[in-house]
Design a protein around this motif. Structure first.
Motif, PDB file in Angstrom:
ATOM      1  N   TYR A  28      38.619   3.980 -19.080  1.00 30.81           N
ATOM      2  CA  TYR A  28      38.178   4.196 -19.791  1.00 30.81           C
ATOM      3  C   TYR A  28      37.212   2.209 -19.186  1.00 30.81           C
ATOM      4  O   TYR A  28      36.699   2.067 -18.771  1.00 30.81           O
ATOM      5  N   ASP A  32      34.053   2.405 -17.856  1.00 29.11           N
ATOM      6  CA  ASP A  32      33.195   1.914 -18.883  1.00 29.11           C
ATOM      7  C   ASP A  32      32.818   0.164 -19.234  1.00 29.11           C
ATOM      8  O   ASP A  32      32.381   0.018 -19.750  1.00 29.11           O
ATOM      9  N   ARG A  33      33.510  -0.528 -17.873  1.00 30.66           N
ATOM     10  CA  ARG A  33      33.682  -1.977 -18.108  1.00 30.66           C
ATOM     11  C   ARG A  33      33.978  -2.930 -17.242  1.00 30.66           C
ATOM     12  O   ARG A  33      32.885  -3.438 -16.790  1.00 30.66           O
ATOM     13  N   ARG A  48      23.517  -2.539 -20.062  1.00 29.45           N
ATOM     14  CA  ARG A  48      22.793  -2.227 -21.361  1.00 29.45           C
ATOM     15  C   ARG A  48      21.319  -3.336 -21.982  1.00 29.45           C
ATOM     16  O   ARG A  48      20.731  -4.096 -22.965  1.00 29.45           O
ATOM     17  N   PHE A  78      24.045  -0.227 -28.605  1.00 28.72           N
ATOM     18  CA  PHE A  78      25.032   0.666 -27.954  1.00 28.72           C
ATOM     19  C   PHE A  78      26.482  -0.223 -27.127  1.00 28.72           C
ATOM     20  O   PHE A  78      26.768   0.783 -26.445  1.00 28.72           O
ATOM     21  N   HIS A  79      26.551  -1.227 -27.817  1.00 27.22           N
ATOM     22  CA  HIS A  79      28.066  -2.029 -27.163  1.00 27.22           C
ATOM     23  C   HIS A  79      28.398  -2.262 -28.040  1.00 27.22           C
ATOM     24  O   HIS A  79      28.226  -3.984 -28.481  1.00 27.22           O
ATOM     25  N   PRO A  80      29.168  -2.021 -28.786  1.00 28.50           N
ATOM     26  CA  PRO A  80      30.374  -1.996 -29.677  1.00 28.50           C
ATOM     27  C   PRO A  80      30.859  -3.343 -29.673  1.00 28.50           C
ATOM     28  O   PRO A  80      32.056  -2.600 -29.843  1.00 28.50           O
ATOM     29  N   HIS A  81      30.992  -4.452 -28.863  1.00 29.66           N
ATOM     30  CA  HIS A  81      32.478  -4.927 -28.759  1.00 29.66           C
ATOM     31  C   HIS A  81      31.699  -6.479 -29.297  1.00 29.66           C
ATOM     32  O   HIS A  81      30.904  -6.540 -30.118  1.00 29.66           O
ATOM     33  N   ASN A 150      24.096   7.071 -27.626  1.00 27.78           N
ATOM     34  CA  ASN A 150      24.543   6.000 -27.751  1.00 27.78           C
ATOM     35  C   ASN A 150      26.173   5.941 -28.586  1.00 27.78           C
ATOM     36  O   ASN A 150      26.330   7.111 -28.475  1.00 27.78           O
ATOM     37  N   PHE A 151      26.965   5.019 -28.824  1.00 28.51           N
ATOM     38  CA  PHE A 151      28.311   4.930 -28.886  1.00 28.51           C
ATOM     39  C   PHE A 151      28.148   5.988 -30.655  1.00 28.51           C
ATOM     40  O   PHE A 151      29.513   6.468 -30.813  1.00 28.51           O
ATOM     41  N   ASP A 152      27.565   5.749 -31.295  1.00 27.14           N
ATOM     42  CA  ASP A 152      27.643   6.329 -32.475  1.00 27.14           C
ATOM     43  C   ASP A 152      26.402   7.753 -33.177  1.00 27.14           C
ATOM     44  O   ASP A 152      26.210   8.292 -33.716  1.00 27.14           O
ATOM     45  N   GLU A 157      20.441   5.839 -24.208  1.00 22.71           N
ATOM     46  CA  GLU A 157      20.553   5.155 -23.229  1.00 22.71           C
ATOM     47  C   GLU A 157      20.405   5.559 -22.539  1.00 22.71           C
ATOM     48  O   GLU A 157      20.969   7.401 -21.886  1.00 22.71           O
TER      49      GLU A 157
END
Length: 766
Positions: A28, A32-33, A48, A78-81, A150-152, A157
């Motif tokens: 991950y 993805d980071r 994003r 888009f980016h749950p951080h 997207n994440f949910d 995206e």
């Protein structure tokens, strides 16, 4: 109702679970980071942010909006951080001293080169996309993007942005993943475009050919790259290496003005480093240091030398070697390729893959446009049919309850054509509309033919890609900021060079304590010593010269004169500076120029000629110089300048003397040497007969032999009776002079004594 017990729980070994969990986390972070993609050169969070700003309408021509608005959209959609990390990524893309071609145009406090993280909170700053961001977003609605949930799963995206230029090289990237990292430096847009065009025309071009276009990295701060071009080419070949950068400076009214610093080097840090050296008195040649940076000149550091006699280039070389004015940067072209796998790629592979990505993007764009053109032509064909049969069409629409199927059957129309006819407005039924339709058909038909030609011809496709690359280079390209030059390696000024040069006298005591007194006028024998200690030896020289000590095993040790303690006290023991062999003691101290010659000998009757520089060493365990036979002891070395014509007189404790030319001895860096005078082996092993005195007799000089209160002189000519081949037994001295106390050599014309180059007493005795 079913009850779950602990027997129903899946049980796996902790090792297996931990391994899988760690691998999932590592993949991950990598995918993805931390690592950018070769296509658009962005990490997910950067991609994003750019996409969210475009969705908010924050184009380069729009008004700025609060950064918190953008961060909120990015996190919520888009980016749950964390918001802090997201905002820092946004700030980084807006800093013109961090990004070569910034993607965001910021308004407010976005940090400074002194402190890149001194930016204001996101509730205070405002932002919009920069004009260069169009390179990434211009084709996003042209069928070039693969959309992913997207994440949910509530929104879509883009997996990648359709970059028109290789942003991966233009702005570079840095990141730390799990087990790998990336350090991609920024490059000049014009150079990269030229290299891409060359690679499109010559797919088999090698790294050397591409490096004729891409000179090297082009950092936003300017300064200079001093890495040789050959090494830069090797870095691009392997995909990793080291780039060395150096600040640029100029002379202005005798002052040194630094006007560009290496990438991400803070001016405040440079001032702190230089001021620290000044405080420690390591920069006595610098009188003042000022920071005159302002809005017009972001970098202007002024170094004021103490006088015009200061060597400014040597001063800057010292600062390059000891401060961040010269800095190295790691290059590691590690990124995610088109195969969705991370890897380190050379320049040729990287650009080839990006060209492949760009080619597919252009194909998708052209295919998407061709599909739209065909759909429009299909609709126009139906509309034209309606205009040609307008009365019948109106009748069907007025009389039929379901006019669409009737129209489709009557005029052989498709569902889309019939729907377009039904959507017509009455004002579009004018006769001029028919002419517009036919004109639009002709234009679209030409466009269709052109699109089909490009898609059907690889050469036309390459030509289009090159044309678009040149157009973007003309729009966004600029001159190189970072010059690539050849410079000599920076050398720090040593402590010996910084220390003032003054005459010194080094005093050695019998117990091995050493100290240094200023000047040559001091009498070492009259100095005070510790109880139970006494004078042993002394040497006169200068404070910037090395001092050599000799021990009883024939090893030499070196120190810098300026590091010795003052003669105001008793000094310090040499055992704290050196590691002596067991039972060894220091017997002599020497100071001389590096090229000064000296005679090394042992009382076993062996010796050789060497240079003072061969005795100098920084090793605390010393350096083996004179190899001693078992039980033998070294004699005090004799320093001399010119050996031509000099005679060497050797005397044993038995009163035998041998005289021969000094040049008969070999010149060695170390060793036992050659036999000076013959001593019977049995008498040498029992130490009954030893070589006790050595002296040099200059040309036309006189040798004076002292035995008690008596002495006699031998002129240069009278020495012939004792002359012999090197290594002979020698001849007995006259009765009464066989117990020699000391020898004296008298020159015909006494030359001035150079106290900086000689040691105490070496001209008169040994």
């Amino acid at each position: 109702m079913t009850t779950t017990t602990h027997f129903d729980t899946e049980r796996i070994p902790l090792q297996q679970f931990s391994r899988q969990a760690y691998l999932d986390y590592a993949m991950y972070v990598i995918m993805d980071r931390a690592l950018p993609h070769i296509g658009d050169g962005l990490k997910p969070v950067q991609r994003r942010i750019i996409y969210a700003m475009s969705e908010l309408g924050l184009k380069a021509t729009s008004k700025h909006k609060k950064s918190a608005r953008t961060v909120g959209d990015v996190l919520g959609k888009f980016h749950p951080h964390g918001d802090t990390a997201c905002y820092e990524a946004m700030v980084h893309m807006a800093q013109d001293f961090s990004y070569r071609y910034p993607l965001i145009d910021g308004q407010g406090n976005w940090g400074a080169p002194d402190d890149p993280k001194s930016f204001a909170a996101m509730r205070y700053t405002e932002a919009r996309l920069s004009p260069f961001a169009e390179v990434l977003l211009a084709e996003i609605a042209m069928g070039t993007v693969q959309w992913v949930p997207n994440f949910d799963g509530t929104l879509k995206e883009p997996r990648l942005l359709p970059a028109r230029l290789p942003n991966i090289l233009l702005n570079g990237s840095t990141g730390i993943a799990v087990g790998m990292a990336t350090d991609i430096p920024p490059h000049n847009l014009n150079e990269v475009v030229d290299a891409c065009i060359h690679l499109i025309d010559h797919p088999k071009a090698d790294t050397q050919a591409l490096c004729s276009y891409i000179q090297g990295p082009d950092y936003p701060s300017g300064a200079e790259i001093i890495t040789p071009r050959e090494e830069i080419e090797q870095i691009y070949q392997a995909g990793k290496g080291i780039i060395r950068m150096r600040a640029t400076h100029e002379l202005e009214n005798g002052d040194i003005v630094i006007n560009a610093l290496p990438h991400q080097v803070s001016p405040a840090r440079i001032l702190e480093q230089i001021a620290g050296q000044m405080a420690k008195k390591k920069l006595p040649m610098v009188a003042d240091l000022r920071d005159e940076s302002d809005h017009e000149e972001p970098i202007r550091l002024v170094i004021v030398p103490r006088s015009n006699r200061v060597d400014k280039e040597a001063l800057m070389a010292h600062l390059f070697a000891t401060t961040d004015l010269e800095k190295t940067f790691r290059v590691n072209l590690n990124l995610i390729g088109l195969d969705r796998k991370p890897g380190v790629k050379g320049l040729t592979t990287l650009l080839s893959e990006w060209i492949e990505f760009r080619t597919q993007t252009v194909k998708d764009r052209l295919g998407h446009r061709l599909e739209k053109v065909n759909q429009r032509l299909h609709i126009l064909e139906g509309l034209l049919t309606a205009y040609l049969n307008i009365d019948e069409v109106i009748r069907i629409i007025r009389s039929e309850d379901q006019p669409k199927p009737v129209l489709m059957a009557r005029f052989s129309l498709s569902d889309e054509q019939a729907e377009a006819i039904l959507q017509l407005r009455l004002r579009h039924l004018a006769k001029l509309e028919e002419m517009k339709i036919r004109g639009e058909q002709e234009d679209l038909d030409k466009e269709r033919q052109q699109l089909e030609k490009i898609l059907g011809s690889e050469a036309r496709l390459k030509t289009l890609i090159k044309k678009e690359l040149r157009a973007d280079a003309k729009t966004y390209g600029d001159q190189r900021r970072t010059a690539i030059v050849q410079r000599e390696e920076a050398q720090a000024i040593s402590e010996e060079q910084l220390a003032p040069v003054e005459p010194v006298t080094v005093i050695l005591s019998a117990n091995g304590w050493v100290r240094a007194a200023k000047g040559h006028e001091i009498e070492p024998e009259e100095a005070s010593y510790r109880p139970g200690d006494r004078y042993l030896d002394a040497a006169r020289g200068k404070s910037n010269q090395p001092v050599v000590f000799l021990d009883t095993t024939g090893r030499s040790y070196g120190l810098s004169a300026h590091t010795l303690p003052s003669a105001r006290g008793y000094g310090e023991p040499l055992t704290g500076r050196f590691v002596l062999p067991p039972g060894a003691t220091i017997t002599a101290v020497l100071m001389a120029p590096s090229n000064r010659k000296l005679l090394m000998a042992s009382d076993a009757g062996y010796g050789f000629i060497t240079r003072f520089e061969d005795l100098v060493t920084r090793n605390t365990k010393g350096k083996a110089i004179l190899t001693l036979p078992k039980g033998a002891q070294p004699l005090r070395p004799i320093l001399f300048d010119d050996a031509s014509g000099n005679l060497l007189a050797a005397v044993t404790n038995e009163g035998r003397m041998l005289v021969f030319p000094l040049n008969k001895l070999p010149a060695l860096a170390k060793g036992k040497g050659n036999k000076i005078i013959q001593i019977p082996p049995k008498r040498a092993r029992s130490r009954e007969e030893l070589l006790t005195h050595l002296i040099l007799v200059p040309v036309e000089g006189t040798l004076v032999i002292h035995a008690g209160k008596r002495f006699f002189k031998l002129t240069y000519g009278n020495l012939s009776q004792y002359m012999g081949e090197r290594g002979r037994r020698g001849k007995k001295l006259p009765r009464g002079f066989q117990n020699v106390d000391w020898l004296e050599s008298q020159a015909p014309v006494q030359a001035p004594l150079d106290l900086g180059d000689t040691t105490d007493g070496q001209e008169t005795e040994s």
